[in-house]
Scaffold this motif. Structure first.
Motif, short mmCIF file in Angstrom:
data_model
loop_
_atom_site.label_atom_id
_atom_site.label_comp_id
_atom_site.label_asym_id
_atom_site.label_seq_id
_atom_site.Cartn_x
_atom_site.Cartn_y
_atom_site.Cartn_z
N LEU A 1 5.46 2.53 -0.54
CA LEU A 1 4.91 1.73 -0.60
C LEU A 1 5.59 0.89 0.85
CD1 LEU A 1 5.07 -0.50 -3.50
CD2 LEU A 1 2.84 0.58 -2.58
N ALA B 1 1.69 -4.63 3.15
CA ALA B 1 -0.05 -4.47 4.11
C ALA B 1 0.07 -6.15 4.97
CB ALA B 1 -1.02 -5.22 2.89
N GLN C 1 -4.27 4.03 -1.46
CA GLN C 1 -4.45 2.02 -2.14
C GLN C 1 -3.71 1.35 -1.54
OE1 GLN C 1 -5.14 3.28 -6.37
NE2 GLN C 1 -2.71 4.39 -6.12
N PHE C 2 -4.52 0.11 -1.92
CA PHE C 2 -3.71 -1.06 -1.92
C PHE C 2 -3.18 -1.62 -3.37
CE2 PHE C 2 -5.31 -0.38 2.19
CZ PHE C 2 -4.69 -1.64 2.48
N GLU D 1 -5.27 -6.89 6.68
CA GLU D 1 -5.38 -5.79 5.38
C GLU D 1 -5.92 -6.99 4.48
OE1 GLU D 1 -3.66 -1.58 6.20
OE2 GLU D 1 -2.11 -2.95 5.87
N SER E 1 0.93 -1.14 -0.28
CA SER E 1 -0.36 0.11 -0.01
C SER E 1 1.03 1.52 0.08
CB SER E 1 -0.69 -0.26 1.39
OG SER E 1 -1.80 1.28 1.15
N ASP E 2 0.41 2.12 -0.68
CA ASP E 2 0.92 3.21 -0.67
C ASP E 2 0.13 4.23 0.83
OD1 ASP E 2 -1.03 4.38 -2.10
OD2 ASP E 2 -0.65 5.41 -3.91
N ASP E 3 -0.46 3.69 1.62
CA ASP E 3 -1.11 4.80 2.22
C ASP E 3 -2.94 5.29 1.69
OD1 ASP E 3 -0.14 3.87 4.85
OD2 ASP E 3 1.21 5.08 4.53
#
Length: 157
Positions: A81, A84, A55-56, A88, A51-53
């Motif tokens: 990135l 996760a 989106q996953f 999650e 995740s880039d905080d």
């Protein structure tokens, strides 16, 4: 039948099913699959969520290596990135850790496959549960994962 197998059948993608007895004490799921199925470990791939905080994403790399987060971020066109966490990953995919298939996930995520997969006629990924792998052509995996892209995202051990 798992969602991964259902999706492959629906898309009419050629694949093979490989089952083995999962050892409950084993936490290195990909290497266990390679060993028990007598496959070249470089051709067995693990499914990771990152995740880039905002989106996953899904990253698929050989079980013989690790994911290079910087190269994966560049391939996915994001700044940074992180891996996760297990909860999650399970929530987003609908699969349990150790059985997360890149195919048939609850939510369709942008996917990147390590380019080393292209050297094989057939690669193996989780079929959606522990003790179940699916073999298919790398190109077909890309199609099943909604036209995933291939990039140099793996780090050799």
């Amino acid at each position: 039948m798992t969602p991964a197998i259902s999706q492959l059948k629906k898309q009419k993608i050629e694949f093979s099913i490989h089952e083995y007895e999962h050892d409950r004490d084993c936490s290195n799921f990909g290497e266990e699959a390679a060993q028990k199925l007598n496959f070249d470990p470089a051709g067995v791939f693990k499914t990771l969520l990152v995740s880039d905080d905002k989106q996953f994403f899904v990253a698929i790399v050989p079980v013989t290596g690790t994911l290079n987060l910087k190269r994966a971020a560049a391939a996915l066109k994001v700044k940074k990135l992180r891996m996760a966490d297990a909860k999650e990953a399970e929530r987003l995919t609908g699969y349990l850790i150790g059985g997360i298939s890149p195919i048939g996930q609850k939510k369709s995520l942008v996917t990147c496959i390590d380019q080393s997969a292209q050297a094989f006629e057939k690669i193996y990924v989780s079929g959606g549960q522990r003790g179940l792998d699916i073999g298919l052509a790398p190109r077909d995996l890309g199609l099943a994962c909604r036209n995933a892209n291939f990039a140099d995202i793996g780090e050799r051990k």
